[in-house]
Write an enzyme that holds these catalytic residues in place. Structure first.
Site, PDB file in Angstrom:
ATOM      1  N   GLY A   1       7.460  -8.759   5.527  1.00  0.00           N
ATOM      2  CA  GLY A   1       7.226  -7.803   4.456  1.00  0.00           C
ATOM      3  C   GLY A   1       7.459  -8.287   3.049  1.00  0.00           C
TER       4      GLY A   1
ATOM      5  N   PRO B   1       7.954 -13.480   8.416  1.00  0.00           N
ATOM      6  CA  PRO B   1       7.054 -13.448   7.261  1.00  0.00           C
ATOM      7  C   PRO B   1       5.607 -13.706   7.667  1.00  0.00           C
ATOM      8  CG  PRO B   1       8.204 -15.546   7.322  1.00  0.00           C
ATOM      9  CD  PRO B   1       8.756 -14.726   8.458  1.00  0.00           C
ATOM     10  N   GLY B   2       4.695 -12.968   7.072  1.00  0.00           N
ATOM     11  CA  GLY B   2       3.270 -13.199   7.288  1.00  0.00           C
ATOM     12  C   GLY B   2       2.630 -13.525   5.951  1.00  0.00           C
ATOM     13  N   ARG B   3       2.399 -12.472   5.191  1.00  0.00           N
ATOM     14  CA  ARG B   3       1.725 -12.594   3.899  1.00  0.00           C
ATOM     15  C   ARG B   3       2.318 -13.679   2.998  1.00  0.00           C
ATOM     16  NH1 ARG B   3      -0.721  -8.144   1.575  1.00  0.00           N
ATOM     17  NH2 ARG B   3       0.549  -6.861   2.958  1.00  0.00           N
TER      18      ARG B   3
ATOM     19  N   ARG C   1      -9.459  -5.670   2.170  1.00  0.00           N
ATOM     20  CA  ARG C   1      -8.264  -5.168   1.467  1.00  0.00           C
ATOM     21  C   ARG C   1      -8.577  -4.299   0.248  1.00  0.00           C
ATOM     22  NH1 ARG C   1      -4.768  -7.633  -0.655  1.00  0.00           N
ATOM     23  NH2 ARG C   1      -2.984  -6.481   0.112  1.00  0.00           N
TER      24      ARG C   1
ATOM     25  N   CYS D   1     -23.768  -1.605   3.116  1.00  0.00           N
ATOM     26  CA  CYS D   1     -24.226  -0.278   2.714  1.00  0.00           C
ATOM     27  C   CYS D   1     -23.091   0.734   2.714  1.00  0.00           C
ATOM     28  CB  CYS D   1     -25.348   0.180   3.637  1.00  0.00           C
ATOM     29  SG  CYS D   1     -26.648  -1.041   3.708  1.00  0.00           S
TER      30      CYS D   1
END
Ligand SMILES: *Cc1c(COP(=O)(O)O)cnc(C)c1O
Length: 439
Positions: free
Chosen positions: A251, A294-296, A332, A362
């Protein structure tokens, strides 16, 4: 490590000189686009490793395991890169388990399995792989885990993922640590559940885990959550349950608003140190292994999405820059109103003007930026959507029957195609042959 992947700058992307192409280390993005086509995801392996090392260094004084959150970017090559440097993994599905086992079978013992909806089949696969621990999110799941473990005659190590009821300032869709959210077990119930599980010989209470949300910029909520976890660990100790690990989740947020041209005030090393210090203060005196997920923070800023401008069109007062990348490649902005810095790869002379940068899908929601100042661009030019390494390709889809982009991983002088561009045949395969359906 090459210059701009150093640990103190936000991004590995820069213009080597005023009239040069945007580059990543020694690689010109213009050349990469020519070689691999667009849309194209480009990642700096050097920056991913530099970020990983920041966590390793900040926690050097405590036994720890950094479990990369696979869902942020699950490219096999990135999993292997991190596993080779000692990373563990946080997975949320049987599919992600398979990814880790294929990329780095030797890392099976460093996997934690999170998620609110694990199936019996997924639990069985993880038991067979002998993963580090299950992060259990409900009493019903713990019961299922116990019965699957008994059936396979394999002890299951578990941590309860507690919900600490801590508010973290972030987008409502990625906040998870309040009682009203679907995640985790009410921390007030946890002590009772650990005690009840102590009687089951197929369950080993190994840890306590927590994950309060994503893109959290301040260290305070992490410290507050860990304080509540530490209190629980001490209570369990009194009950005779020796907890060996605490998992602080993931996070930690990045600065999506840092500009490439302006001053870069984001200091990843200081961020990680502040975060580690907040956790350490709350853990004071507890002799437990610390897990992080941790990822992001590891992969977001290492990645960019390269797109080619197809059209520049004016509707009344508005100018639309239509690119060959779309919301199916990077959702995102549409999903979280996320901001991504977007820059021309080879800037032209002239003044910036406010434009909408949109894709061909579209949907009115198919935009990367609205009313954004952008240097003049013309059809055929390249633009780079920055900070796209996390939750970009991982959340991509084939909406509008659009094949997903290729991915290239850069390490020093080397560029490696780690995922080829999808073909229409890849997309249609599961529906063919058509004759099967009409019988
Ligand atoms: C999504 C998630 C993470 C990673 O979050 P980031 O914001 O990418 O660091 C870690 N742990 C769990 C349980 C998650 O659901």
């Amino acid at each position: 490590m090459p210059n701009s992947s150093s640990d103190f700058s936000s991004r590995p992307f820069e213009y080597p000189s005023a009239d040069a192409s945007l580059s990543c280390g020694q690689h010109s993005l213009t050349k990469l686009a020519k070689q691999y086509g667009t849309p194209l995801y480009v990642y700096s392996a050097d920056q991913i490793l530099a970020r990983f090392m920041l966590f390793q260094q900040a926690l050097a004084d405590r036994s720890h395991l950094i479990c990369y959150a696979v869902k942020a970017n699950s490219a096999l090559a990135i999993l292997k890169l991190l596993a080779d440097h000692g990373a563990g993994f946080d997975i949320v599905s049987g599919g992600e388990l398979q990814r880790v086992l294929i990329a780095a079978p030797e890392a099976a013992g460093r996997i934690v399995f999170s998620g609110v909806g694990k199936t019996a089949e997924e639990i069985d696969q993880a038991l067979d792989a002998d993963i580090y621990a299950f992060n259990v999110e409900s009493e019903a799941e713990l019961k299922l885990l116990a019965s699957r473990a008994a059936k396979r005659k394999r002890k299951a190590r578990f941590a309860l993922r507690v919900n600490p009821d801590v508010f973290a300032e972030t987008h409502p869709y990625i906040s998870t640590g309040l009682r009203e959210h679907k995640f985790g077990i009410d921390i007030r119930q946890a002590r009772r559940i650990y005690n009840e599980a102590a009687g089951n010989k197929w369950l080993t209470a190994h840890g306590v885990s927590v994950h309060i949300g994503s893109q959290i910029r301040s260290a305070d909520p992490f410290g507050a959550a860990m304080k509540r976890v530490a209190k629980l660990v001490r209570e369990l100790e009194i009950d005779g349950i020796a907890i060996k690990s605490v998992d602080a989740g993931g996070g930690l947020g990045i600065d999506y608003h840092a500009t490439l041209s302006g001053p870069d005030n984001f200091n990843p090393r200081a961020k990680v140190e502040e975060y580690a210090a907040a956790l350490e203060t709350s853990l004071a005196g507890l002799n437990v292994q610390l897990l992080l997920e941790p990822g992001r923070f590891l992969v977001a800023q290492a990645g960019a999405l390269l797109a080619r401008v197809l059209y520049v069109k004016r509707n009344g007062k508005k100018t639309f820059v239509v690119t060959d990348a779309a919301m199916n490649d990077l959702i995102r902005p549409a999903l979280y109103q996320a901001f991504h810095e977007i820059v021309p790869v080879l800037p032209r002379a002239g003044r910036s003007a406010a434009v909408d940068i949109v894709g061909p899908v579209c949907e009115t929601g198919d935009f990367f930026a609205r009313d954004r100042k952008l240097k003049p661009v013309e059809p055929g030019d390249l633009v780079a959507v920055l900070d796209a390494g996390a939750y970009g390709m991982a959340q991509s889809s084939n909406y509008n029957t659009r094949p997903r982009p290729a991915e290239v991983l850069l390490r020093g002088k080397k560029a490696t195609l780690i995922r080829r561009r999808e073909t229409i045949a890849d997309l249609l395969g599961p529906e063919l042959p058509l004759s099967n359906h009409s019988k």
